[in-house]
Write a protein that holds these residues in place. Structure first.
Motif, PDB file in Angstrom:
ATOM      1  N   PRO A 114       0.824  -1.217   0.000  1.00  0.00           N
ATOM      2  CA  PRO A 114       0.000   0.000   0.000  1.00  0.00           C
ATOM      3  C   PRO A 114       0.853   1.261   0.000  1.00  0.00           C
ATOM      4  O   PRO A 114       2.012   1.249   0.437  1.00  0.00           O
ATOM      5  N   THR A 115       0.275   2.349  -0.475  1.00  0.00           N
ATOM      6  CA  THR A 115       1.005   3.619  -0.516  1.00  0.00           C
ATOM      7  C   THR A 115       1.459   4.049   0.875  1.00  0.00           C
ATOM      8  O   THR A 115       2.567   4.578   1.044  1.00  0.00           O
ATOM      9  N   SER A 116       0.630   3.817   1.899  1.00  0.00           N
ATOM     10  CA  SER A 116       0.986   4.212   3.269  1.00  0.00           C
ATOM     11  C   SER A 116       2.257   3.500   3.724  1.00  0.00           C
ATOM     12  O   SER A 116       3.132   4.109   4.358  1.00  0.00           O
ATOM     13  N   GLU A 117       2.383   2.208   3.386  1.00  0.00           N
ATOM     14  CA  GLU A 117       3.569   1.452   3.757  1.00  0.00           C
ATOM     15  C   GLU A 117       4.785   1.929   2.965  1.00  0.00           C
ATOM     16  O   GLU A 117       5.903   1.985   3.477  1.00  0.00           O
ATOM     17  N   ARG A 118       4.557   2.298   1.713  1.00  0.00           N
ATOM     18  CA  ARG A 118       5.667   2.824   0.896  1.00  0.00           C
ATOM     19  C   ARG A 118       6.201   4.123   1.497  1.00  0.00           C
ATOM     20  O   ARG A 118       7.415   4.336   1.554  1.00  0.00           O
ATOM     21  N   LEU A 119       5.306   4.974   1.950  1.00  0.00           N
ATOM     22  CA  LEU A 119       5.732   6.244   2.539  1.00  0.00           C
ATOM     23  C   LEU A 119       6.488   6.014   3.842  1.00  0.00           C
ATOM     24  O   LEU A 119       7.474   6.712   4.122  1.00  0.00           O
ATOM     25  N   ARG A 120       6.048   5.039   4.640  1.00  0.00           N
ATOM     26  CA  ARG A 120       6.769   4.724   5.886  1.00  0.00           C
ATOM     27  C   ARG A 120       8.182   4.238   5.575  1.00  0.00           C
ATOM     28  O   ARG A 120       9.140   4.588   6.262  1.00  0.00           O
ATOM     29  N   LEU A 121       8.296   3.425   4.526  1.00  0.00           N
ATOM     30  CA  LEU A 121       9.608   2.904   4.138  1.00  0.00           C
ATOM     31  C   LEU A 121      10.526   4.033   3.667  1.00  0.00           C
ATOM     32  O   LEU A 121      11.716   4.069   4.014  1.00  0.00           O
ATOM     33  N   ILE A 122       9.990   4.964   2.917  1.00  0.00           N
ATOM     34  CA  ILE A 122      10.779   6.099   2.437  1.00  0.00           C
ATOM     35  C   ILE A 122      11.242   6.965   3.601  1.00  0.00           C
ATOM     36  O   ILE A 122      12.395   7.421   3.652  1.00  0.00           O
ATOM     37  N   ARG A 123      10.342   7.197   4.570  1.00  0.00           N
ATOM     38  CA  ARG A 123      10.716   7.996   5.747  1.00  0.00           C
ATOM     39  C   ARG A 123      11.818   7.305   6.548  1.00  0.00           C
ATOM     40  O   ARG A 123      12.735   7.956   7.048  1.00  0.00           O
ATOM     41  N   LEU A 124      11.716   5.979   6.669  1.00  0.00           N
ATOM     42  CA  LEU A 124      12.751   5.223   7.383  1.00  0.00           C
ATOM     43  C   LEU A 124      14.102   5.378   6.688  1.00  0.00           C
ATOM     44  O   LEU A 124      15.127   5.632   7.337  1.00  0.00           O
ATOM     45  N   ALA A 125      14.121   5.246   5.364  1.00  0.00           N
ATOM     46  CA  ALA A 125      15.369   5.370   4.614  1.00  0.00           C
ATOM     47  C   ALA A 125      15.947   6.769   4.736  1.00  0.00           C
ATOM     48  O   ALA A 125      17.164   6.948   4.879  1.00  0.00           O
ATOM     49  N   ASP A 126      15.096   7.771   4.704  1.00  0.00           N
ATOM     50  CA  ASP A 126      15.559   9.155   4.778  1.00  0.00           C
ATOM     51  C   ASP A 126      16.078   9.489   6.173  1.00  0.00           C
ATOM     52  O   ASP A 126      17.128  10.130   6.330  1.00  0.00           O
ATOM     53  N   ARG A 127      15.354   8.993   7.188  1.00  0.00           N
ATOM     54  CA  ARG A 127      15.724   9.309   8.571  1.00  0.00           C
ATOM     55  C   ARG A 127      17.000   8.591   8.993  1.00  0.00           C
ATOM     56  O   ARG A 127      17.837   9.142   9.704  1.00  0.00           O
ATOM     57  N   LYS A 128      17.179   7.346   8.530  1.00  0.00           N
ATOM     58  CA  LYS A 128      18.315   6.530   8.967  1.00  0.00           C
ATOM     59  C   LYS A 128      19.413   6.421   7.905  1.00  0.00           C
ATOM     60  O   LYS A 128      20.328   5.615   8.050  1.00  0.00           O
ATOM     61  N   ASN A 129      19.300   7.219   6.823  1.00  0.00           N
ATOM     62  CA  ASN A 129      20.310   7.214   5.757  1.00  0.00           C
ATOM     63  C   ASN A 129      20.503   5.821   5.162  1.00  0.00           C
ATOM     64  O   ASN A 129      21.612   5.315   5.031  1.00  0.00           O
ATOM     65  N   LYS A 130      19.387   5.198   4.784  1.00  0.00           N
ATOM     66  CA  LYS A 130      19.415   3.868   4.166  1.00  0.00           C
ATOM     67  C   LYS A 130      19.155   3.988   2.673  1.00  0.00           C
ATOM     68  O   LYS A 130      18.567   4.968   2.207  1.00  0.00           O
ATOM     69  N   LEU A 131      19.585   2.974   1.933  1.00  0.00           N
ATOM     70  CA  LEU A 131      19.337   2.913   0.495  1.00  0.00           C
ATOM     71  C   LEU A 131      18.278   1.855   0.220  1.00  0.00           C
ATOM     72  O   LEU A 131      18.340   0.749   0.754  1.00  0.00           O
ATOM     73  N   ILE A 132      17.303   2.183  -0.626  1.00  0.00           N
ATOM     74  CA  ILE A 132      16.272   1.230  -1.034  1.00  0.00           C
ATOM     75  C   ILE A 132      16.549   0.794  -2.468  1.00  0.00           C
ATOM     76  O   ILE A 132      16.822   1.619  -3.337  1.00  0.00           O
ATOM     77  N   ILE A 133      16.496  -0.512  -2.714  1.00  0.00           N
ATOM     78  CA  ILE A 133      16.523  -1.029  -4.081  1.00  0.00           C
ATOM     79  C   ILE A 133      15.117  -1.522  -4.390  1.00  0.00           C
ATOM     80  O   ILE A 133      14.638  -2.475  -3.768  1.00  0.00           O
ATOM     81  N   GLU A 134      14.455  -0.858  -5.318  1.00  0.00           N
ATOM     82  CA  GLU A 134      13.069  -1.181  -5.665  1.00  0.00           C
ATOM     83  C   GLU A 134      13.037  -2.028  -6.932  1.00  0.00           C
ATOM     84  O   GLU A 134      13.247  -1.535  -8.029  1.00  0.00           O
ATOM     85  N   ASP A 135      12.781  -3.318  -6.755  1.00  0.00           N
ATOM     86  CA  ASP A 135      12.614  -4.235  -7.883  1.00  0.00           C
ATOM     87  C   ASP A 135      11.126  -4.222  -8.230  1.00  0.00           C
ATOM     88  O   ASP A 135      10.314  -4.856  -7.562  1.00  0.00           O
ATOM     89  N   ASP A 136      10.777  -3.510  -9.291  1.00  0.00           N
ATOM     90  CA  ASP A 136       9.369  -3.179  -9.543  1.00  0.00           C
ATOM     91  C   ASP A 136       8.686  -4.132 -10.519  1.00  0.00           C
ATOM     92  O   ASP A 136       7.818  -3.719 -11.282  1.00  0.00           O
ATOM     93  N   TYR A 137       9.094  -5.411 -10.517  1.00  0.00           N
ATOM     94  CA  TYR A 137       8.478  -6.333 -11.460  1.00  0.00           C
ATOM     95  C   TYR A 137       7.004  -6.554 -11.119  1.00  0.00           C
ATOM     96  O   TYR A 137       6.590  -6.500  -9.967  1.00  0.00           O
ATOM     97  N   ASP A 138       6.214  -6.769 -12.144  1.00  0.00           N
ATOM     98  CA  ASP A 138       4.763  -6.956 -12.056  1.00  0.00           C
ATOM     99  C   ASP A 138       4.000  -5.657 -11.795  1.00  0.00           C
ATOM    100  O   ASP A 138       2.787  -5.690 -11.582  1.00  0.00           O
ATOM    101  N   SER A 139       4.670  -4.505 -11.830  1.00  0.00           N
ATOM    102  CA  SER A 139       3.967  -3.254 -11.517  1.00  0.00           C
ATOM    103  C   SER A 139       2.882  -2.926 -12.532  1.00  0.00           C
ATOM    104  O   SER A 139       1.927  -2.207 -12.228  1.00  0.00           O
ATOM    105  N   GLU A 140       3.018  -3.437 -13.758  1.00  0.00           N
ATOM    106  CA  GLU A 140       2.033  -3.120 -14.803  1.00  0.00           C
ATOM    107  C   GLU A 140       0.745  -3.915 -14.649  1.00  0.00           C
ATOM    108  O   GLU A 140      -0.246  -3.628 -15.318  1.00  0.00           O
TER     109      GLU A 140
END
Length: 443
Positions: free
Chosen positions: A237-263
């Motif tokens: 869900p979008t809410s979970e995506r936003l939480r993940l982004i905030r975590l990465a930004d706050r803790k200086n983490k890198l996210i690798i988004e493998d976006d298969y099946d998005s279509e």
């Protein structure tokens, strides 16, 4: 070149660094250099093979890119166990050949033959092959500029990505891109994999000296597939995506988004990509065309954040482009002519109809002895069978009766198995489901 070590180095039709690469690759695959063994130093390679330092370094970089070696700071290059895993895979294939014949495979990710217009794709390939002068060169290490421009336009419009063609790197499959990612990131970092079954990705990071961890909080790098977060193909869900982004930004983490099946979001509107929501700051976006086109067309791409572009550019020319130049040219024209968007709509209609037919067949055969759940991507049906067997027993019985299905791993009261509809013909659904029913209740 005069060299008494190996005659293959004299093949002047192949670039010299690739000859050196093949020499060491053969030693590794033949077991003469075992996993963990240290490759000769760059200086020793120069001396023994009579090559320049640049040639030796390029060959070693290519070995690392293809997973045969890994660089350890202040120590040199060491052989990975990729060759041993390839031999193990061969042993697994031999074992499979002795197993019962599979008549209906509901575990395969192969495409439905009706989903792909081979005649249309052949026209684009033939058009690419007529570009004689362009095909005489190796092409850009980062991928053909025109394709990167087409991808940039497409991914910006369809997945709200934030990028330019300069941020995009093309490769032959996701694993080839992961080797490049590992080369531009600091070593010894911790990686969290949202999908623990993605063993190929985990192996690449492990070979490069990265450590796996169990939670996002302790990780430096978070590898997720938000458009396919579980076996059923549910979407983050979008809410979970936003939480993940905030975590990465706050803790200086890198996210690798493998976006298969998005279509393939059948029951919801497409959810914005993590990369777009983050404006491309802390996210590496990975996309692939294996399901949109064909699994055999090995074309994938990634979008690097601006902060990593400098590190990539330092090493870009040392990585041979792994994707076919002909297919890159063909795909560029295919996208520009609007055929990719047309194809997505066609596949959605096809698999929506197939899933309806499969659900109908399951309902007709199993009746009230099973419950049916369909994943958000529309490719996967989860079947809860009201019986006393375990998931493993259901899978084994079905396999013995010529039907391949997957365990769901949910651990519920009743066994739940997964049926992927893509590679089984619609006309075969009813006989396949009847055989599955007999495997559970008739044996």
């Amino acid at each position: 070149m005069e060299n008494t070590v190996v005659s293959g180095l004299n093949n002047e039709k192949v670039p010299l660094y690739m000859r050196v690469y093949e020499y060491y690759k053969d030693l590794i695959t033949e077991g003469k250099l075992a996993p963990g063994a240290r490759l000769p130093s760059i200086r020793r390679c120069e001396k023994e093979l009579s090559v320049s330092r640049t040639t030796a370094e390029a060959a070693y970089f290519q070995l690392a890119a293809d997973g045969y070696a890994v660089s350890k700071p202040q120590s040199g290059y060491f052989v990975t166990d990729v060759a041993r895993r390839e031999k193990k895979d061969g042993a697994v294939r031999d074992k499979r050949e002795s197993e019962p014949q599979t008549d209906y495979d509901f575990t395969s990710l192969s495409a439905d033959r009706e989903s792909f217009d081979f005649a249309l794709w052949r026209r684009y390939i033939k058009s690419a092959l007529r570009q004689d002068e362009r095909l005489l060169s190796y092409g850009e290490a980062q991928g053909e500029r025109e394709l990167r421009e087409a991808l940039c336009k497409y991914i910006t419009e369809h997945r709200n990505a934030v990028c330019s063609p300069d941020n995009i790197v093309i490769g032959a499959g996701v694993q080839s891109l992961l080797h490049i990612i590992c080369a531009v990131l600091p070593r010894s970092q911790k990686v969290f994999f949202g999908d623990p079954e993605f063993e190929q990705g985990s192996a690449v990071f492990s070979d490069h000296g990265f450590k796996s961890c169990r939670t996002k909080e302790e990780a430096d790098i978070i590898y997720v597939s938000p458009s396919h977060i579980n076996r059923l193909g549910d979407v983050m869900p979008t809410s979970e995506r936003l939480r993940l982004i905030r975590l990465a930004d706050r803790k200086n983490k890198l996210i690798i988004e493998d976006d298969y099946d998005s279509e393939f979001g059948y029951f919801n509107r497409p959810t914005p990509s993590l990369q777009g929501l983050d404006c491309g700051r802390n996210v590496i976006y990975i996309g692939t065309f294996s399901k949109l086109l064909l699994p055999s067309i090995r074309l994938s791409f990634m979008i690097l954040p601006d902060a990593l572009l400098g590190e990539y550019e330092k090493k870009a020319e040392l990585y041979n482009q792994t994707a076919s130049k002909t297919e890159q040219i063909a795909l560029c024209s295919f996208i520009r002519d609007g055929n990719l968007s047309i194809r997505i709509r066609k596949i959605k209609r096809l698999y929506t109809q197939k899933m309806k037919l499969l659900s109908s067949a399951v309902g007709e055969v199993f009746g009230d002895k099973a419950n049916i759940y369909i994943g958000e991507t529309g490719f996967v049906l989860r079947l809860e069978i009201k019986c006393a067997l375990s998931e493993e027993e259901v899978v084994e019985r079905a396999r013995g009766n010529g039907v391949a299905v997957k365990e769901s791993g949910t651990g519920k009261k009743y066994p739940q198995i997964l049926l992927l509809c893509s590679s089984v013909a619609s006309d075969d659904f009813l006989p396949a489901v009847k055989r599955l029913y007999d495997s559970v209740f008739g044996m």
